[in-house]
Design a protein around this motif. Structure first.
Motif: not given
Length: 476
Positions: A139-143, A145-147
């Motif tokens: 989750x933190x990796x995707x978050x 990257x997306x932000x």
């Protein structure tokens, strides 16, 4: 025990529904939980007493007191059982919330609060024991990257790097142990679980796609090599785990005996390379465990160590590979940890998805082939003609009607396999399993999926799994 009680031993991995139910009861009674889990119940299954570890005398005395109460004042015991049952039921009540506007902005304050618990030196959370919690870092990796949140991305990369450096990861033969007992991911509980390794391969595959960090590629390749060699069955399934304990030279079962090293042993094996090896893997105070044993742990990057020792990074990396091969050959002479040879559906599905994600990240066809082999195993051996899955496969037989967790992870794995192959069979299979869940697990009143099928014999309380742990909640 046999004089007054019917003693039943439950494998909590085969029957997580029973484990969850009585864990709730013990947590209500004592304020804490854990394993081994012990519970005493009335004939109808309602618990009246429970706890975790007991010494023999304490255990016998408690059972005698419970039997005395049951014989002399059964009404009091029934009254307590009813109150405890009400407490268990209250934990299942989920307050209906008004409609929420879900958007990424609601995550920011949650992540900010979470970040206050981060360990900025070794990654993970700033407490021990340290569990990997792969879904958190996915989750933190995707978050991040997306932000485009550099601090979050840096923290995830620190965590994945330190986990890969630590004794938690078996650098000699691949695979992660369950958790670390310390803050630096050094000394693990040496049990290697399939569900950890499946999820962690997926996590490192995502991180590799984002960073192209060669360390992450090494972790993926070593872990999948270990799983293929030690846990893959003839039928295409995956065994559940390797135990923490193995036999010492003196034929005593000891935790970690297979994995640890003594300084003299390493000096004899490595000869003139020992000092450099010691610099890489910290055969010093930082890497010391107990009783003259060392658990290999890397503290610095190979780039930093190479510069310090006036050697090229390429030469050091080649030496590291040759050392690991040497240690592997020596270690194979030892008595191996015992194998847990049951195949659980959800754990297999997590590992299947790990192989698919590794294929998508690295492009190695052998990973896709093993994933297809495992998906065929689930379809042929664990999926029944009536439409339901079984939970367990062992000695050529599948048993135990599957739980929501088994369906959720199988659906996720089949969708991943469709994305990698564009073979619509896997998408159709995923849809069939989802339809089965809607028919036999979904509770319209609660708005959640129950953990057990409506075809199963009911326990004293329904369970709706909504909180992520090392394995994500099946409703998630």
């Amino acid at each position: 025990m046999n004089q007054h009680f019917i003693s039943i031993k439950v494998d909590r991995e085969e029957r997580p529904d029973i484990d969850t139910l009585y864990m709730k009861a013990v947590q209500i009674m004592s304020g804490r939980g854990g394993w081994p889990l012990n519970a005493v119940c009335l004939p109808d299954g309602r618990p009246v007493w429970g706890g975790t570890y007991f010494r023999k005398d304490e255990w016998i005395e408690t059972l005698q007191q419970l039997q005395h109460l049951y014989e002399n004042n059964p009404a009091k015991m029934v009254e307590y059982a009813e109150k405890l049952h009400q407490g268990i039921e209250s934990l299942n009540l989920i307050d209906p919330k008004p409609a929420v506007d879900f958007n990424i902005n609601i995550l920011e304050p949650l992540v900010q609060k979470w970040a206050r618990s981060f360990d900025d030196e070794f990654g993970g959370l700033a407490r021990a024991p340290k569990f990997m919690m792969p879904s958190n870092y996915k989750f933190l990796l995707r978050y991040g990257f997306q932000t485009q949140n550099k601090e979050i991305l840096d923290f995830v990369n620190l965590t994945l790097t330190k986990m890969a450096y630590g004794g938690l990861f078996d650098t000699v033969d691949g695979g992660f142990s369950r958790y670390s007992v310390d803050l630096k991911w050094h000394v693990p509980h040496f049990e290697k679980m399939l569900y950890d390794n499946g999820q962690l391969v997926s996590l490192y595959a995502d991180a590799y796609k984002l960073t192209q960090n060669p360390l992450y590629k090494e972790v993926i390749e070593k872990t999948l090599n270990f799983v293929s060699k030690e846990l893959l069955t003839q039928e295409g399934g995956f065994y559940s785990a390797l135990d923490a304990d193995s036999l010492t030279i003196n034929q005593h079962l000891e935790e970690g005996a297979f994995y640890v090293w003594k300084k003299e042993e390493l000096q004899s094996l490595l000869k003139t390379d020992f000092d450099l090896f010691s610099d890489v893997f910290n055969i010093n105070e930082f890497g010391y465990w107990e009783e003259q044993n060392y658990v290999l742990i890397q503290k610095e990057s190979l780039e930093d160590i190479a510069q310090k020792n006036n050697i090229s990074v390429k030469s050091l990396a080649q030496k590291k590979t040759s050392w690991e091969k040497l240690l592997y050959q020596e270690r194979e002479k030892r008595s191996k940890p015992r194998l847990d040879d049951k195949c659980l559906t959800s754990w297999n599905a997590m590992m299947l998805k790990g192989f698919v994600d590794a294929y998508k990240a690295l492009g190695d066809e052998k990973y896709l082939n093993i994933a297809l082999q495992n998906a065929t195993f689930i379809s042929n051996f664990l999926w029944k003609e009536e439409g339901n899955l079984h939970r367990n496969f062992k000695n050529g037989k599948s048993t135990i009607n599957a739980f929501l967790e088994d369906y959720a992870h199988s659906i996720q794995a089949f969708i991943a396999l469709y994305q990698a192959t564009f073979n619509e069979k896997w998408l159709t299979d995923a849809k069939q399993l989802a339809d089965y869940c809607l028919e036999h697990f979904f509770d319209e009143h609660q708005g959640f999926f129950a953990f057990s099928s409506d075809l199963d014999e009911a326990l004293i309380s329904k369970n709706y799994e909504t909180e992520d742990n090392v394995i994500p909640a099946s409703n998630s």
